[in-house]
Design an enzyme around this catalytic site. Structure first.
Site, PDB file in Angstrom:
ATOM      1  N   HIS A 161       0.911  -1.180  -0.071  1.00 43.21           N
ATOM      2  CA  HIS A 161       0.187  -0.129   0.047  1.00 43.21           C
ATOM      3  C   HIS A 161       0.947   1.115   0.072  1.00 43.21           C
ATOM      4  CE1 HIS A 161      -3.344   2.728   1.355  1.00 43.21           C
ATOM      5  NE2 HIS A 161      -2.415   3.282   1.822  1.00 43.21           N
ATOM      6  N   GLU A 162       1.857   1.339   0.932  1.00 39.16           N
ATOM      7  CA  GLU A 162       2.677   2.488   0.961  1.00 39.16           C
ATOM      8  C   GLU A 162       3.616   2.811  -0.123  1.00 39.16           C
ATOM      9  OE1 GLU A 162       2.269   4.846   3.017  1.00 39.16           O
ATOM     10  OE2 GLU A 162       0.475   3.924   4.166  1.00 39.16           O
ATOM     11  N   HIS A 165       1.746   4.305  -3.221  1.00 42.05           N
ATOM     12  CA  HIS A 165       1.879   5.628  -3.025  1.00 42.05           C
ATOM     13  C   HIS A 165       2.758   6.281  -3.826  1.00 42.05           C
ATOM     14  CE1 HIS A 165      -1.821   6.458  -0.631  1.00 42.05           C
ATOM     15  NE2 HIS A 165      -1.338   5.963   0.472  1.00 42.05           N
ATOM     16  N   GLU A 185      -5.880   6.825  -2.401  1.00 40.66           N
ATOM     17  CA  GLU A 185      -5.871   5.679  -1.546  1.00 40.66           C
ATOM     18  C   GLU A 185      -6.344   4.456  -1.717  1.00 40.66           C
ATOM     19  OE1 GLU A 185      -4.981   5.253   1.867  1.00 40.66           O
ATOM     20  OE2 GLU A 185      -3.747   7.306   1.711  1.00 40.66           O
ATOM     21  N   HIS A 264      -9.510   8.564   3.254  1.00 43.18           N
ATOM     22  CA  HIS A 264      -9.574   7.234   3.789  1.00 43.18           C
ATOM     23  C   HIS A 264     -10.801   6.509   3.903  1.00 43.18           C
ATOM     24  CE1 HIS A 264      -5.654   8.567   5.192  1.00 43.18           C
ATOM     25  NE2 HIS A 264      -5.301   7.183   4.707  1.00 43.18           N
TER      26      HIS A 264
END
EC number: 3.4.24.-
Length: 343
Positions: A161-162, A165, A185, A264
């Site tokens: 996920h990170e 980004h 997100e 989010h």
């Protein structure tokens, strides 16, 4: 862009708790996160300007902050070195590798910037830090408070996920507010889940579609931070602010000025659309639905201020171009399932 895994509304709920240990950990986490937005912006700009100079080669560097806040910290494991006695070091090392493997092996992307960027991570950041984030140059993992949150290296989808980004920042650079921020997100959740599925060899039907499984301590009434299969069901615990607020349909879209316009929360809508598309297309999510989402993200047509309908329309067109009319129909029906009708 200021993107962290745990939504601010959860941390704000923790900061209101009577338990001083839980409250103080949340307050420290919230206070720190105001300090790295500028470094994140600079780092993502550098990714967009990167130029490939070497053939793809996995390069991982894992550092230990020793519960301090100086980054990157002490180098404790580099590419090819043997496993550490520290489980967080090994989880970070493996998770960075799993993410790199998905992007190169499936989509031909040479690391996060498509220019061979070495993947760096720092574990044991700060004291009882309840989050993980990509700062534009590296991954940073907290150990959690030990009461409600476990260590943040525990879920490979968190790492995927990170790092995603970073991919988004290097490509479409989706503005981190309102619907484009929720798409930002959601795309991180989509590829974070696929990193886990790819590493486990799971089909779309076999996957749990949870983001952050294992992060919540045993005392918490919940299974993860988010569910792509069933947004709004990941947890229900007063200490986290009550029930998971994510909507699964556009009719329940949350209009708010907090959390950059609910990035989010409203990400549950495109998250669920991807889940529906992946199951409808069948097989391994990364091969069909994932390729549609990847090409939409990186193809050059996605605007930085894209809305849900604009993104949906692009995925439908991309599905037809890549996979044909049946895939177009499946993706269009997935978006219709969350209340977004495409032409």
């Amino acid at each position: 862009m200021h993107c962290t895994l745990v939504p601010p509304y959860i941390l704000q709920a923790l900061a209101r708790q009577d338990d001083p240990a839980v409250r103080d950990a949340a307050v420290r986490t919230l206070a720190f996160e105001k300090t790295f937005a500028v470094s994140r912006l600079i780092g993502d700009r550098a990714l967009r300007q990167a130029t490939a100079t070497t053939a793809p080669r996995l390069q991982r560097l894992i550092h230990d902050a020793l519960n301090g806040e100086d980054l990157p910290g002490e180098l404790v494991r580099r590419e090819g070195a043997p496993a550490s006695a520290d489980v967080a070091v090994n989880e970070a090392y493996e998770g960075l590798g799993d993410t790199w493997e998905l992007y190169l092996g499936v989509y031909g992307r040479n690391s996060i910037d498509d220019a061979g960027l070495a993947l760096s991570g720092t574990v044991h950041f700060s004291e009882q830090y309840d989050n993980a984030y990509w700062d534009g140059e590296q991954m940073v993992f907290g150990d959690g408070d030990g009461m409600l949150f476990n260590r943040f290296t525990i879920s490979v989808d968190v790492i995927g996920h990170e790092l995603t980004h970073g991919v988004t920042g290097a490509t479409a650079d989706l503005a981190y507010k309102n619907q484009s921020g929720a798409l930002n997100e959601s795309i991180s959740d989509v590829f974070g889940s696929m990193v886990k599925q790819y590493s486990l060899g799971q089909t779309a039907e076999e996957a749990d579609w949870l983001i952050g499984a294992g992060l919540l301590a045993e005392s918490v009434n919940g299974v993860a931070l988010r569910s792509m299969r069933a947004p709004g069901t990941a947890y229900d615990d007063e200490r986290l602010g009550g029930k998971d607020p994510q909507p699964a349909h556009i009719r329940d879209y949350l209009r708010t000025t907090s959390d950059n316009g609910g990035v989010h929360t409203n990400s549950g809508i495109p998250n669920h659309a991807f889940y529906l598309a992946a199951v409808a297309l069948g097989g391994n999510a990364w091969e069909r639905a994932g390729r549609v989402w990847f090409e939409t993200l990186t193809g050059g047509e996605l605007r930085s201020d894209a809305t849900f309908p604009q993104f949906a329309q692009l995925t439908v067109a991309t599905a037809e171009r890549l996979l044909g009319t049946e895939a177009r129909k499946a993706v269009a029906e997935a978006w219709a399932g969350v209340g977004l009708v495409t032409s």
